[in-house]
Each structure stands twice: as structure tokens, then as C-alpha cells.
Design a protein around this motif. Structure first.
Motif, PDB file in Angstrom:
ATOM      1  N   ALA A 106       0.645  -0.793  -0.360  1.00 57.50           N
ATOM      2  CA  ALA A 106      -0.110  -0.261   0.046  1.00 57.50           C
ATOM      3  C   ALA A 106       0.915   1.390  -0.567  1.00 57.50           C
ATOM      4  O   ALA A 106       0.352   2.291  -0.441  1.00 57.50           O
ATOM      5  N   SER A 107       1.817   1.463   0.809  1.00 58.31           N
ATOM      6  CA  SER A 107       3.011   2.617   0.971  1.00 58.31           C
ATOM      7  C   SER A 107       1.636   3.149   1.475  1.00 58.31           C
ATOM      8  O   SER A 107       0.903   3.481   2.965  1.00 58.31           O
ATOM      9  N   ARG A 108       2.273   5.054   1.155  1.00 62.40           N
ATOM     10  CA  ARG A 108       1.527   6.197   2.012  1.00 62.40           C
ATOM     11  C   ARG A 108      -0.104   6.731   0.726  1.00 62.40           C
ATOM     12  O   ARG A 108      -0.895   7.490   1.789  1.00 62.40           O
ATOM     13  N   GLY A 109      -0.568   5.744  -0.036  1.00 61.40           N
ATOM     14  CA  GLY A 109      -1.704   6.402  -0.492  1.00 61.40           C
ATOM     15  C   GLY A 109      -1.800   7.510  -1.272  1.00 61.40           C
ATOM     16  O   GLY A 109      -2.494   7.955  -2.219  1.00 61.40           O
ATOM     17  N   ILE A 110      -1.027   8.137  -0.809  1.00 58.27           N
ATOM     18  CA  ILE A 110      -1.531   9.554  -2.239  1.00 58.27           C
ATOM     19  C   ILE A 110       0.504  10.737  -2.166  1.00 58.27           C
ATOM     20  O   ILE A 110       1.206  10.168  -1.083  1.00 58.27           O
ATOM     21  N   TYR A 111       0.786  10.785  -2.811  1.00 51.27           N
ATOM     22  CA  TYR A 111       2.175  11.657  -3.297  1.00 51.27           C
ATOM     23  C   TYR A 111       1.646  12.970  -3.716  1.00 51.27           C
ATOM     24  O   TYR A 111       1.230  13.870  -4.728  1.00 51.27           O
ATOM     25  N   ASP A 112       3.071  13.683  -2.967  1.00 51.39           N
ATOM     26  CA  ASP A 112       3.253  14.885  -3.817  1.00 51.39           C
ATOM     27  C   ASP A 112       4.420  15.578  -4.066  1.00 51.39           C
ATOM     28  O   ASP A 112       5.212  15.425  -4.594  1.00 51.39           O
ATOM     29  N   LEU A 113       3.043  15.706  -5.963  1.00 46.22           N
ATOM     30  CA  LEU A 113       4.201  15.827  -6.964  1.00 46.22           C
ATOM     31  C   LEU A 113       4.769  17.016  -6.651  1.00 46.22           C
ATOM     32  O   LEU A 113       6.025  17.644  -7.787  1.00 46.22           O
ATOM     33  N   ASN A 114       5.169  18.327  -5.947  1.00 46.86           N
ATOM     34  CA  ASN A 114       5.761  19.104  -5.169  1.00 46.86           C
ATOM     35  C   ASN A 114       7.497  18.752  -4.841  1.00 46.86           C
ATOM     36  O   ASN A 114       7.950  20.074  -4.265  1.00 46.86           O
ATOM     37  N   SER A 115       6.940  17.821  -4.705  1.00 44.26           N
ATOM     38  CA  SER A 115       8.013  17.403  -3.238  1.00 44.26           C
ATOM     39  C   SER A 115       9.406  17.640  -4.199  1.00 44.26           C
ATOM     40  O   SER A 115       9.444  17.134  -5.221  1.00 44.26           O
ATOM     41  N   PRO A 116      10.560  18.155  -3.311  1.00 43.70           N
ATOM     42  CA  PRO A 116      11.981  17.702  -4.492  1.00 43.70           C
ATOM     43  C   PRO A 116      12.386  16.490  -4.883  1.00 43.70           C
ATOM     44  O   PRO A 116      12.593  16.425  -5.978  1.00 43.70           O
TER      45      PRO A 116
ATOM     46  N   ILE B 190     -11.197  -3.402   3.118  1.00 41.61           N
ATOM     47  CA  ILE B 190     -10.189  -3.033   2.702  1.00 41.61           C
ATOM     48  C   ILE B 190      -9.576  -3.890   3.316  1.00 41.61           C
ATOM     49  O   ILE B 190      -9.549  -2.666   4.307  1.00 41.61           O
ATOM     50  N   ALA B 191      -8.216  -4.017   3.440  1.00 41.45           N
ATOM     51  CA  ALA B 191      -6.963  -3.790   3.398  1.00 41.45           C
ATOM     52  C   ALA B 191      -6.300  -3.454   3.085  1.00 41.45           C
ATOM     53  O   ALA B 191      -5.545  -3.718   1.631  1.00 41.45           O
ATOM     54  N   ALA B 192      -4.832  -2.404   3.426  1.00 37.32           N
ATOM     55  CA  ALA B 192      -3.620  -1.821   3.219  1.00 37.32           C
ATOM     56  C   ALA B 192      -2.530  -2.187   3.616  1.00 37.32           C
ATOM     57  O   ALA B 192      -2.915  -1.940   5.233  1.00 37.32           O
ATOM     58  N   CYS B 193      -1.798  -2.894   3.852  1.00 35.35           N
ATOM     59  CA  CYS B 193      -0.828  -3.581   4.008  1.00 35.35           C
ATOM     60  C   CYS B 193       0.755  -3.049   4.254  1.00 35.35           C
ATOM     61  O   CYS B 193       0.950  -2.620   2.603  1.00 35.35           O
ATOM     62  N   ASP B 194       1.541  -1.860   5.208  1.00 37.92           N
ATOM     63  CA  ASP B 194       3.034  -2.099   4.670  1.00 37.92           C
ATOM     64  C   ASP B 194       3.404  -2.304   5.655  1.00 37.92           C
ATOM     65  O   ASP B 194       3.071  -1.872   7.013  1.00 37.92           O
TER      66      ASP B 194
ATOM     67  N   LEU C 297      -5.912  -1.201   8.528  1.00 39.90           N
ATOM     68  CA  LEU C 297      -4.550  -0.671   8.020  1.00 39.90           C
ATOM     69  C   LEU C 297      -3.667  -1.843   8.630  1.00 39.90           C
ATOM     70  O   LEU C 297      -3.286  -1.379   9.782  1.00 39.90           O
ATOM     71  N   LEU C 298      -2.479  -2.734   8.089  1.00 46.10           N
ATOM     72  CA  LEU C 298      -1.662  -3.580   8.502  1.00 46.10           C
ATOM     73  C   LEU C 298      -0.599  -3.179   8.209  1.00 46.10           C
ATOM     74  O   LEU C 298      -0.135  -3.085   7.165  1.00 46.10           O
ATOM     75  N   LYS C 299       0.104  -3.072   9.489  1.00 42.38           N
ATOM     76  CA  LYS C 299       1.596  -3.245   9.457  1.00 42.38           C
ATOM     77  C   LYS C 299       2.376  -4.830   9.529  1.00 42.38           C
ATOM     78  O   LYS C 299       1.948  -5.446  10.630  1.00 42.38           O
ATOM     79  N   ARG C 300       1.688  -5.126   7.839  1.00 38.43           N
ATOM     80  CA  ARG C 300       2.197  -6.325   7.308  1.00 38.43           C
ATOM     81  C   ARG C 300       2.748  -6.830   6.757  1.00 38.43           C
ATOM     82  O   ARG C 300       2.914  -5.929   6.162  1.00 38.43           O
TER      83      ARG C 300
END
Length: 303
Positions: free
Chosen positions: A64-74, A138-142, A163-166
Motif C-alpha cells: 500500500a505505501s502511503r496512498g498519495i504522493y506530493d508531486l511538488n516534493s523535491p 479493504i485491507a491495506a498492508c505496509d 490498516l495493517l503493519k504486515r
């Protein structure tokens, strides 16, 4: 209903779970590129096809990672890979001839940006979360601590959204078959470890033996080493039938990028989704490559 409360993610570090090793893959350098476009639009088409039946669905986003990205990030601005994807397509968002899957994708991006921009870019977890119906789960793993902490901040866990730390591979073994009897499993590891191509194929083969009716969606990159062929060989020898191959090869249109294309393998693709997926692939190929790319829509393994 689209959830605009999902927070920005500044830096993605993917964890390779093969052999327990931890790698420093940072998807923020690549977020929004041509592969993300194909990945998220097709994933949305698959889910929408499954929703043609009222019965609830279990959806597992294994990486899953973080779910959303900032396209203005360095990180995102360093190589500006999003220019090969969402940046090129965003001016077309209001075209009335856009296919349903493309319209869905544009709508999700717009819901997360209040200034008519695309800088908050949703990933697969955000797509599935936005599309889920009242009775779905839904299950989201990271497993990476930083990724999981951000995922937990970005989304509100509930009875229907775990949300599973798995470990992803362990989750695939442990969470199938689901109680809902219908399921969608999405797998898009970083493939930084070359053995991961075979590991993904073996994980799907094992899951299929337990849950043969599940829909499995596997994303893979097209790289010069062509290791995706190992994934193909393993799946062909697994005994699994009905594996659809959807692929876009951009050739040398983006020479600054090592990845020249990507694809999706879909086990048990919903019949209702096939036309939508083909329309989406045709549109992405036409608009991203000006018709110069090579596309595949064929059976890797027929029924």
C-alpha cells in the motif's frame, strides 16, 4: 464518494519483503509517471467491473505505501517523471470523449486538489478507498514503519478499512479466502530484488489454490533486463487459467527514464471490465505516446 481528507505523502520508501531485506526505493521520484497512469486507471476499471454485482467484495492492497504522493516534493521534481504521465494528460481532463475509467481517475485526482491542480496524486489505496461501497471491505498492508505511520495518518481505519503493519506475502497467505467469497488482490512491489518476480508469481499461485475465484491484479515494469518474462513463465507453469495481459511500451519516447513501459496481469478479469479496460488502454496509448507506443491486450493464459 471521494475522500478529500487524505494527506500528502512526501517520500515513498518501498520495502522489499523477499528475504526480509529492506530497500530504499522511493516512489516519490517516479510518482505520476506513465506507469502510474496505466496502473491506477486499469485498477479502477477492474474494481468497477466487479461492482456490477451487488455482493460485497474484499479488496487487499498488499503493497500500500502511503496512498498519495506530493508531486511538488523535491523528490518528484528532481526528474519530473510525472511529465510523462499525469502532467501530460491533465489538460485533457474535461474532454467529453474520455473513457469511463479515465474520467474516474481524473475525478479522484480533482477531489484531492482544491486549486485545479494535480499535485496531490492518489495511489492505489486511495483509488480503492474512494470506490468502495458500503458493504465492501479493504485491507491495506505496509511493513515499513515510516510508510505505515503515514498510511495510518492519511486514512482513518474502520471496521471496513483495515490498516495493517504486515508483510505483504504473509498477508496474502493469511487473509484468503475472505469471508465475502469475492475478492480483489492488488500487487505492485518495487521489484528492486530480481527474485521478486518469481516470488509474486508463486504467491499468486498459492493464493489461487485457496481462492480460485479471486481476481488478482499484478503490476510489472518494462525494464531493459526484461525480468518480467520470469513472472510470465512462472504463471504459465502454475496451472492458473484466464490471465489477461495489458501492456503499454512507450519505446524511446521518454529517454531519461529507465522504465520504458509497464503492464498488468489480471487473473479472472471481470467480464464487465474487459471493454472498459481496452478503451482505457487505447486512450492512454494514444494520448501519452501520440499513438507511437506499442500496446498489448491479449491472453497470457486463455480460459
Amino acid at each position: 464518494m471521494y475522500d478529500a481528507s487524505i494527506l500528502n505523502g512526501l517520500c515513498i520508501r518501498r520495502e522489499s519483503l523477499q528475504g526480509g531485506g529492506m530497500l530504499s526505493y522511493q516512489h516519490s521520484y517516479h510518482a505520476g509517471n506513465h506507469a502510474d497512469v496505466l496502473k491506477h486507471i486499469i485498477l479502477g476499471d477492474v474494481a468497477a467491473g466487479m461492482f456490477n454485482k451487488d455482493a460485497p467484495i474484499f479488496m487487499l492492497d498488499a503493497f500500500a505505501s502511503r496512498g498519495i504522493y506530493d508531486l511538488n516534493s523535491p523528490e518528484a521534481l528532481k526528474n519530473r517523471e510525472s511529465d510523462s504521465g499525469v502532467g501530460k494528460l491533465w489538460p485533457l481532463r474535461d474532454e467529453p470523449t474520455n473513457p469511463p475509467g479515465v474520467r474516474r481517475w481524473f475525478k479522484l485526482i480533482a477531489s484531492l486538489n482544491m486549486d485545479d491542480s494535480y499535485t496531490r496524486f492518489p495511489g492505489s489505496t486511495a483509488m480503492l478507498h474512494a470506490m468502495a461501497r458500503e458493504g465492501d471491505r479493504i485491507a491495506a498492508c505496509d511493513l515499513h514503519p515510516q510508510e505505515f505511520d503515514t498510511l495510518r495518518v492519511s486514512f482513518q481505519a474502520s471496521r471496513r478499512f483495515s490498516l495493517l503493519k504486515r508483510d505483504a506475502f504473509e498477508a496474502i497467505k493469511g487473509m484468503l479466502p475472505p469471508k465475502e467469497k469475492r475478492g480483489l488482490v492488488f500487487l505492485d512491489p518495487s521489484y528492486e530484488v530480481k527474485e521478486e518476480y518469481r516470488a509474486i508469481a508463486k504467491a499468486v499461485a498459492g493464493a489461487h489454490r485457496k481462492f480460485a475465484g479471486g481476481v488478482y491484479v499484478i503490476w510489472y515494469p518494462l525494464l531493459p533486463a526484461e525480468r518480467h518474462n520470469e513472472l510470465f513463465r512462472e504463471l504459465k507453469h502454475s496451472g492458473i487459467r484466464k490471465i489477461l495481459r495489458i501492456e503499454l511500451d512507450c519505446g524511446d519516447l521518454f529517454p531519461d527514464m529507465q522504465m520504458h513501459g509497464s503492464g498488468m496481469l489480471i487473473v479472472n478479469p471481470p467480464w464487465h471490465a474487459e471493454q472498459a479496460m481496452q478503451q482505457s488502454l487505447n486512450w492512454v496509448c494514444d494520448k501519452l505516446t501520440d499513438g507511437k507506443g506499442r500496446k498489448q491486450f491479449s491472453w497470457l493464459v486463455p480460459e
